[in-house]
Design an enzyme around this catalytic site. Structure first.
Site, PDB file in Angstrom:
ATOM      1  N   ASN A  88       0.833  -1.204   0.000  1.00  0.00           N
ATOM      2  CA  ASN A  88       0.000   0.000   0.000  1.00  0.00           C
ATOM      3  C   ASN A  88       0.867   1.254   0.000  1.00  0.00           C
ATOM      4  O   ASN A  88       1.899   1.308   0.665  1.00  0.00           O
ATOM      5  CB  ASN A  88      -0.931   0.005   1.210  1.00  0.00           C
ATOM      6  CG  ASN A  88      -1.903  -1.159   1.164  1.00  0.00           C
ATOM      7  OD1 ASN A  88      -2.092  -1.763   0.107  1.00  0.00           O
ATOM      8  ND2 ASN A  88      -2.510  -1.475   2.292  1.00  0.00           N
ATOM      9  N   HIS A 105       5.855  -0.727  -2.618  1.00  0.00           N
ATOM     10  CA  HIS A 105       5.426   0.030  -3.799  1.00  0.00           C
ATOM     11  C   HIS A 105       5.505   1.539  -3.599  1.00  0.00           C
ATOM     12  O   HIS A 105       4.846   2.291  -4.306  1.00  0.00           O
ATOM     13  CB  HIS A 105       3.989  -0.379  -4.188  1.00  0.00           C
ATOM     14  CG  HIS A 105       3.894  -1.787  -4.707  1.00  0.00           C
ATOM     15  ND1 HIS A 105       2.705  -2.454  -4.880  1.00  0.00           N
ATOM     16  CD2 HIS A 105       4.855  -2.653  -5.093  1.00  0.00           C
ATOM     17  CE1 HIS A 105       2.942  -3.682  -5.344  1.00  0.00           C
ATOM     18  NE2 HIS A 105       4.232  -3.822  -5.471  1.00  0.00           N
ATOM     19  N   CYS A 116      17.014  13.251 -11.059  1.00  0.00           N
ATOM     20  CA  CYS A 116      18.206  12.904 -10.264  1.00  0.00           C
ATOM     21  C   CYS A 116      17.952  11.792  -9.247  1.00  0.00           C
ATOM     22  O   CYS A 116      18.882  11.334  -8.597  1.00  0.00           O
ATOM     23  CB  CYS A 116      18.748  14.147  -9.559  1.00  0.00           C
ATOM     24  SG  CYS A 116      17.768  14.673  -8.140  1.00  0.00           S
ATOM     25  N   CYS A 133      12.705  20.137  -7.957  1.00  0.00           N
ATOM     26  CA  CYS A 133      13.373  19.171  -7.080  1.00  0.00           C
ATOM     27  C   CYS A 133      14.275  19.921  -6.100  1.00  0.00           C
ATOM     28  O   CYS A 133      15.067  20.765  -6.513  1.00  0.00           O
ATOM     29  CB  CYS A 133      14.208  18.204  -7.930  1.00  0.00           C
ATOM     30  SG  CYS A 133      15.332  17.193  -6.947  1.00  0.00           S
ATOM     31  N   SER A 175      -4.797  -9.598  -3.360  1.00  0.00           N
ATOM     32  CA  SER A 175      -5.270 -10.577  -4.339  1.00  0.00           C
ATOM     33  C   SER A 175      -4.174 -11.530  -4.788  1.00  0.00           C
ATOM     34  O   SER A 175      -4.459 -12.548  -5.405  1.00  0.00           O
ATOM     35  CB  SER A 175      -5.821  -9.840  -5.566  1.00  0.00           C
ATOM     36  OG  SER A 175      -4.787  -9.098  -6.181  1.00  0.00           O
TER      37      SER A 175
END
Ligand code: OAD
Length: 231
Positions: A88, A105, A116, A133, A175
């Protein structure tokens, strides 16, 4: 003391109001994953991809941990040797109090510079083409720090090390359709672990578990945690 590895998926956050992916009405029944969850989609239409994850980040912020998240945090607080490997991208495990946690993930609450590779906490508000950034100063490449299809999950070395040494493996609300996480039960079994699945309905890999219990995570997880604590 028993070494426990817990794998969680979208089903553990479903009762917090966050949608799963493959159930009826799930995210991937409404949006094509090829349009929002691949590096190619980001290259093609970064605004659409950012908007999709901005909405998911807002939903996650509004959600609260449920009894299943809290039961896992309570096991850790009680001194159990427990690692949560979550697929999650919400932060409901952390907000419930879990600390020994690996986000396979990635995380909605972080940004990643496609230029970068810097990663940093993302506060309020949408990501845009003008977002710069903080490391390289470049705009245009700021994206959610989530792992897309075709990219390598985070923390795999640590995950496999824990699976290879665990005595108990519990899969909750997933799943089993996405690999490598769908294959973790095989790794745990190869290490000699007892394997348990807690899910609303049988998953794609149910047959690989020693035991499957069906029902909502908010019932099943506290009940299993109570067994572990011997209460
Ligand atoms: P899925 O949507 O594929 O599966 C969710 C599982 O949770 C299903 O097996 C449901 O039966 C179960 N479920 C639903 N409600 C539940 C509840 N209240 N209690 C217990 N179980 C419940 O979601 P994931 O398996 O997490 O990856 O999906 C894996 C990955 O696919 C995600 O991390 C995401 C997605 O594409 C990326 O985006 C890279």
């Amino acid at each position: 003391m028993s070494r426990i590895v817990v794998l969680t998926g979208a089903g553990i956050s479903a009762e917090s109001g966050l949608g799963t992916f493959r159930d009826a009405g799930g995210v991937w029944t409404q949006v094509r994953l090829e349009d929002v969850a691949t590096p190619e989609a980001f290259a093609r239409d970064p605004a659409m991809v950012r908007a999709f994850y901005d909405a998911r980040r807002d939903a996650a912020r509004r959600a609260a941990p449920n009894a299943a998240h809290r039961a896992l945090a309570a096991l850790e607080a009680a001194g159990r040797d427990l690692l949560i490997i979550t697929q999650n991208v919400d932060d409901l495990h952390e907000r419930a109090g879990s600390r020994n946690l690996l986000h396979l993930h990635g995380e909605l609450a972080k940004a990643l510079c496609a230029g970068c590779g810097a990663r940093w906490a993302w506060g309020e508000g949408p990501m845009t083409d003008d977002s710069a950034c903080p490391e390289c100063g470049e705009p245009g490449g700021v994206r959610p720090d989530v792992v897309w299809f075709g990219e390598t999950p985070y923390g795999l070395d640590a995950a496999y090390a824990a699976l290879g040494a665990c005595e108990t493996f519990v899969s909750i609300g997933t799943s089993g359709a996405v690999y490598p996480a769908g294959g973790f039960v095989r790794e745990a079994r190869a290490a000699g672990a007892r394997t348990l699945e807690l899910n609303l309905e049988p998953s794609e890999v149910s047959r690989l578990f020693h035991e499957t219990r069906l029902g909502p995570a908010s019932d099943l997880v506290p009940a299993w945690a109570a067994e572990i604590l011997g209460v």
